[in-house]
Design an enzyme around this catalytic site. Structure first.
Site, mmCIF file in Angstrom:
data_model
loop_
_atom_site.group_PDB
_atom_site.id
_atom_site.type_symbol
_atom_site.label_atom_id
_atom_site.label_comp_id
_atom_site.label_asym_id
_atom_site.label_seq_id
_atom_site.Cartn_x
_atom_site.Cartn_y
_atom_site.Cartn_z
ATOM 1 N N LEU A 1 0.827 -1.200 0.000
ATOM 2 C CA LEU A 1 0.000 0.000 0.000
ATOM 3 C C LEU A 1 0.868 1.258 0.000
ATOM 4 O O LEU A 1 1.931 1.305 0.625
ATOM 5 C CB LEU A 1 -0.910 0.016 1.224
ATOM 6 C CG LEU A 1 -1.898 -1.141 1.350
ATOM 7 C CD1 LEU A 1 -2.751 -0.955 2.599
ATOM 8 C CD2 LEU A 1 -2.785 -1.254 0.109
ATOM 9 N N GLY B 1 1.435 -5.375 1.227
ATOM 10 C CA GLY B 1 0.409 -5.596 0.213
ATOM 11 C C GLY B 1 0.902 -6.371 -0.991
ATOM 12 O O GLY B 1 0.114 -7.043 -1.670
ATOM 13 N N ASN C 1 4.974 -7.133 7.015
ATOM 14 C CA ASN C 1 5.790 -6.398 7.991
ATOM 15 C C ASN C 1 5.068 -5.180 8.567
ATOM 16 O O ASN C 1 5.677 -4.183 8.930
ATOM 17 C CB ASN C 1 7.102 -5.955 7.342
ATOM 18 C CG ASN C 1 6.904 -5.066 6.130
ATOM 19 O OD1 ASN C 1 5.867 -5.116 5.471
ATOM 20 N ND2 ASN C 1 7.901 -4.256 5.811
ATOM 21 N N GLU C 2 3.750 -5.284 8.677
ATOM 22 C CA GLU C 2 2.964 -4.142 9.137
ATOM 23 C C GLU C 2 3.267 -3.726 10.568
ATOM 24 O O GLU C 2 3.164 -2.536 10.913
ATOM 25 C CB GLU C 2 1.460 -4.470 9.015
ATOM 26 C CG GLU C 2 0.921 -4.471 7.599
ATOM 27 C CD GLU C 2 1.167 -5.788 6.870
ATOM 28 O OE1 GLU C 2 0.689 -5.922 5.731
ATOM 29 O OE2 GLU C 2 1.829 -6.677 7.434
#
Length: 268
Positions: free
Chosen positions: A75, A120, A143-144
């Protein structure tokens, strides 16, 4: 296979990606420098393209990148940094819709991963029927958590379904990025190739294997497994948007995103 070219109305979309269609199959090449990030326009156009291919009764699609280093970086962070609540809601709903469309499409989907695929980008390849990656120094994963937020349930389950639950939990908590060999061993990708020159031929080979299965049987088997996951998201997607809005509009998250963007500017 893949000889006669069928002319399509959407061959190029403003440099974001292009689609070439041949004998009932298509190749979608991401072309959004520098890292093929997914902004609102990109998500909406990718969604509409998949639906257009379905209407035209295409059988399958290979998704790859024009970059030699990045498949898709996920994203677009600028969509998440200091947005209005309304804009954030529209953006996240577009991401939900793109995932539901890609994950449940009757098209055969093959990801030809020729670069990094974090966040994403990893969601995209995990949502395809088959993924092939170049065995190089590329990394992929969800890896958010390093950016101050937890992967939403429907994203998290993609990794849990690919890996053993314990391995997925560890990776999510630590924002682990896998190298290609680790990704293969965990089931995140299905095949590796040694050279980028081998990637598309291998992807076409995989697509051709799927094409041997009669379309209705393939689609029924695919949807029997995947539809419950899509239906599950539909049952709580409004709450999912509310949760995301709360997390991303929080000062702590915005501060982390701001520092991340500043670091990117320094690197440039």
């Amino acid at each position: 296979m893949l000889h006669k070219i069928i002319k399509m109305n959407f061959k190029i979309f403003e440099g974001k990606f292009h689609v070439n269609c041949k004998n009932g199959t298509a190749r979608l090449v991401l072309q959004k420098p520098p890292v093929n990030s997914l902004n609102l326009e990109m998500l909406q156009k990718l969604t509409s393209t998949i639906k257009d291919l379905e209407r035209k009764k295409m059988r399958g699609i290979i998704i790859t990148s024009d970059s030699t280093k990045v498949f898709c970086a996920g994203l677009d962070i600028t969509e998440l940094y200091k947005p209005s609540e309304e804009k954030l809601r529209v953006f996240w709903k577009a991401f939900q819709t793109f995932w539901k469309t890609l994950y449940s499409t009757p098209l055969i989907t093959v990801a030809a991963v020729n670069g990094h695929a974090p966040a994403g980008g990893c969601v995209m390849l995990l949502s395809c029927d088959h993924s092939i990656m170049v065995n190089s120094d590329f990394l992929l994963g969800l890896n958010e958590s390093l950016l101050g937020f937890a992967a939403p349930k429907w994203v998290r389950l993609l990794l849990v379904n690919a890996c053993k639950t314990r391995a997925a939990e560890h990776a999510l908590k630590t924002s682990k990025l896998f190298n290609p060999k680790e990704a293969l061993d965990c089931g995140i990708v299905d095949e590796l190739v040694d050279s980028s020159s081998d990637l598309l031929p291998k992807a076409e080979e995989a697509l051709n294997q799927f094409l041997k299965v009669p379309g209705p049987a393939f689609q029924k088997e695919k949807l029997s497994v995947r539809k419950p996951f899509v239906d599950s998201l539909i049952s709580y997607e409004d709450q999912d948007v509310d949760d995301i809005v709360k997390v991303f509009l929080a000062d702590e998250t915005q501060n982390i995103l701001g520092k991340y963007l500043e670091n990117l500017k320094r690197k440039k």
